[in-house]
Design a protein around this motif. Structure first.
Motif, mmCIF file in Angstrom:
data_model
loop_
_atom_site.group_PDB
_atom_site.id
_atom_site.type_symbol
_atom_site.label_atom_id
_atom_site.label_comp_id
_atom_site.label_asym_id
_atom_site.label_seq_id
_atom_site.Cartn_x
_atom_site.Cartn_y
_atom_site.Cartn_z
ATOM 1 N N LEU A 1 -6.946 0.594 -23.590
ATOM 2 C CA LEU A 1 -7.525 -0.741 -23.789
ATOM 3 C C LEU A 1 -7.270 -1.274 -25.185
ATOM 4 O O LEU A 1 -7.095 -2.468 -25.378
ATOM 5 C CB LEU A 1 -9.045 -0.703 -23.577
ATOM 6 N N VAL A 2 -7.293 -0.381 -26.176
ATOM 7 C CA VAL A 2 -7.168 -0.774 -27.582
ATOM 8 C C VAL A 2 -6.047 0.063 -28.223
ATOM 9 O O VAL A 2 -6.293 0.893 -29.088
ATOM 10 C CB VAL A 2 -8.512 -0.563 -28.332
ATOM 11 N N LEU B 1 -8.235 -6.374 -26.702
ATOM 12 C CA LEU B 1 -8.200 -5.522 -25.520
ATOM 13 C C LEU B 1 -6.978 -5.895 -24.701
ATOM 14 O O LEU B 1 -6.641 -7.078 -24.585
ATOM 15 C CB LEU B 1 -9.447 -5.727 -24.652
ATOM 16 N N SER C 1 -16.681 -6.839 -30.459
ATOM 17 C CA SER C 1 -17.321 -5.747 -29.724
ATOM 18 C C SER C 1 -18.472 -5.143 -30.500
ATOM 19 O O SER C 1 -18.366 -4.916 -31.708
ATOM 20 C CB SER C 1 -16.308 -4.639 -29.430
ATOM 21 N N CYS D 1 -18.366 -6.335 -25.144
ATOM 22 C CA CYS D 1 -17.296 -7.124 -25.743
ATOM 23 C C CYS D 1 -17.443 -8.588 -25.344
ATOM 24 O O CYS D 1 -17.414 -8.906 -24.154
ATOM 25 C CB CYS D 1 -15.927 -6.646 -25.290
#
Length: 118
Positions: A50-51, A79, A91, A110
Motif C-alpha cells: 500500500l505504501v 496509498l 493517516s 486514512c
C-alpha cells in the motif's frame, strides 16, 4: 471561515506492527482502494504494498519510539490502489491495547482530502 464541515473520503484498517500484515479492512477500503477481503486473506496486499515508497523498518522504529510517549501518530503520504492509482492521504495511526500472536496491532484511519483550500 465557512460555517460548514466538509466530509472527506476515508478508509480504516488494522495491521500487525512488526510485519505490516493487514488484519482487517472496512467496506470503504474496497470502495476507495479496490482491494477486497479475499486480497487480504490470501496475502496479496500488505502495508508494504500500500505504501511502497516508505522504508517500513524505519517507520516501525519511528512508531516504537513515538508510541512510548503518545498513543496516536499522524502522517501525510500516498496509498497505491489495486488499479495502481495513487491516493494522497493523511493517516492517523493508533496503537491498539492488544496483542495478536505476541505482536502489537495498529489501527490506521486514512482521510483523502481533495483540496483543503476550497
Amino acid at each position: 471561515m465557512a460555517d460548514t464541515m466538509i466530509a472527506v473520503p476515508y478508509v480504516c484498517f488494522s495491521i500487525l506492527m512488526r510485519s505490516g500484515r493487514i488484519l482487517d479492512i472496512d467496506e470503504r477500503f474496497t470502495d476507495v482502494l479496490g482491494y477486497t477481503e479475499d486480497d487480504i486473506k490470501d496475502g496479496t496486499i500488505s502495508f508494504k504494498n500500500l505504501v511502497p515508497d516508505v522504508e517500513y523498518e524505519s517507520l516501525i522504529k519511528e512508531f516504537r519510539e513515538g508510541f512510548i510517549e503518545k498513543r496516536y501518530m499522524c502522517y501525510q503520504h500516498e496509498l497505491v490502489a489495486k488499479d495502481n492509482s495513487v491516493k494522497k492521504v493523511v493517516s492517523f495511526y493508533r496503537l491498539e491495547n492488544k496483542l495478536l500472536d505476541g505482536h502489537r496491532v495498529l489501527r490506521v484511519s486514512c482521510a483523502m482530502p481533495e483540496n483543503l483550500s476550497e
